[in-house]
Design an enzyme around this catalytic site. Structure first.
Site, PDB file in Angstrom:
ATOM      1  N   GLU A  52       1.000  -1.139  -0.101  1.00 51.96           N
ATOM      2  CA  GLU A  52      -0.199  -0.073  -0.043  1.00 51.96           C
ATOM      3  C   GLU A  52       0.857   1.235  -0.049  1.00 51.96           C
ATOM      4  O   GLU A  52       1.653   1.591   0.853  1.00 51.96           O
ATOM      5  CB  GLU A  52      -0.920   0.068   1.285  1.00 51.96           C
ATOM      6  N   ARG A  89       0.041  10.338   1.033  1.00 54.20           N
ATOM      7  CA  ARG A  89       0.740  11.373   1.806  1.00 54.20           C
ATOM      8  C   ARG A  89       1.771  12.329   1.306  1.00 54.20           C
ATOM      9  O   ARG A  89       1.972  13.160   1.675  1.00 54.20           O
ATOM     10  CB  ARG A  89       1.056  10.862   3.354  1.00 54.20           C
ATOM     11  N   LYS A 139     -10.626  -2.147   6.841  1.00 57.49           N
ATOM     12  CA  LYS A 139      -9.453  -2.054   7.423  1.00 57.49           C
ATOM     13  C   LYS A 139      -9.877  -1.627   8.976  1.00 57.49           C
ATOM     14  O   LYS A 139     -10.957  -0.772   9.182  1.00 57.49           O
ATOM     15  CB  LYS A 139      -8.695  -0.773   6.931  1.00 57.49           C
TER      16      LYS A 139
HETATM   17  C1  3PG Z   1      -0.420   4.406   8.992  1.00 53.39           C
HETATM   18  O1  3PG Z   1      -1.190   5.124   9.493  1.00 53.39           O
HETATM   19  O2  3PG Z   1       0.918   5.084   8.495  1.00 53.39           O
HETATM   20  C2  3PG Z   1      -0.368   3.021   9.056  1.00 53.39           C
HETATM   21  O3  3PG Z   1      -1.764   2.674   9.573  1.00 53.39           O
HETATM   22  C3  3PG Z   1       0.578   2.301   9.228  1.00 53.39           C
HETATM   23  O4  3PG Z   1       0.587   2.401  10.868  1.00 53.39           O
HETATM   24  P1  3PG Z   1       1.911   2.036  11.653  1.00 53.39           P
HETATM   25  O5  3PG Z   1       2.926   3.099  11.040  1.00 53.39           O
HETATM   26  O6  3PG Z   1       1.732   2.198  13.176  1.00 53.39           O
HETATM   27  O7  3PG Z   1       2.129   0.778  11.027  1.00 53.39           O
END
Ligand code: 3PG
Length: 211
Positions: A42, A46, A130
């Site tokens: 994924e 961002r 999710k």
């Molecule tokens: C995020 O918000 O970047 C993802 O959900 C991943 O979360 P994590 O960095 O806690 O694995």
């Protein structure tokens, strides 16, 4: 390759959640994950490079099932589809995203964190969700509670997952996979330590119950 949400969430017990700062890192990163044994990733929207990275990987490295994450708006959704995403993950669920998802063939996997949001997802035939942010909203315990009223819903918990708690999640019948960023730290990517990423992926899969 078009998989439905069930196929996407059964591709690997671990879905790396990746933030790409520079599109030039994208292919090396995809190959590093693939070499470690994971063929799904994924890429979050961002960063500006996220869409370009999805486009590059989907065109040049089709062995990798690449999708978009952090899809929050209609335009994000359209951009993700146009870039060649195989799936869309969102941290949440909105009418706008649900309506947009119905115009496209790739699977939409919304983020939920409450019974009401799960019910909205289910009303729209979205039974693969999710759980976000997983550890903050109750972790494995909330998923066990959701299994009672919502036995048909399958989850990909994401947010706060690491090698210490991964199997608390993967051992649950309503969890098909988990998402996480621990394999793909910005530091390792920036320093181009792709072999190290491959090793972390490899050892993470060995720890994951469903490897
Ligand atoms: C995020 O918000 O970047 C993802 O959900 C991943 O979360 P994590 O960095 O806690 O694995």
């Amino acid at each position: 390759m078009i998989l439905d949400a069930n196929g996407v969430m059964r591709t690997s017990p671990i879905v790396p959640v990746v933030v790409v700062d520079n599109v030039s890192e994208a292919l090396d990163l995809a190959k590093a994950l693939h070499n470690g044994g994971i063929s799904i990733m994924e890429i979050t929207l961002r960063t500006k490079a996220g869409l370009e990275a999805i486009e590059k990987i989907s065109k040049e490295f089709p062995e990798m099932l690449v999708g978009a994450g952090t899809v929050c708006t209609k335009q994000d959704y359209i951009n993700a589809v146009n870039a060649g995403s195989n799936f869309v993950f969102s941290p949440g669920i909105t009418d706008t995203l649900i309506n947009e998802s119905k115009k496209h063939t790739i699977p939409f996997i919304p983020g939920v964190s409450s019974a009401s949001e799960i019910m909205i997802a289910r009303e729209n035939d979205l039974i693969h969700c999710k759980l976000f942010p997983a550890t903050s909203v109750g972790g494995a315990s909330i998923l066990k509670a959701f299994a009672g009223p919502f036995p048909d819903i399958k989850f990909c918990p994401t947010g706060g997952i690491n090698l210490d708690n991964i199997n608390d999640f993967l051992s649950l019948n309503n969890v098909l996979c988990v998402g996480g960023s621990w394999m793909v730290s910005k530091k390792l990517i920036k320093e181009k330590k792709f072999n190290e990423i491959t090793e972390i992926v490899n050892s993470s899969l060995k720890i994951a119950l469903k490897d």
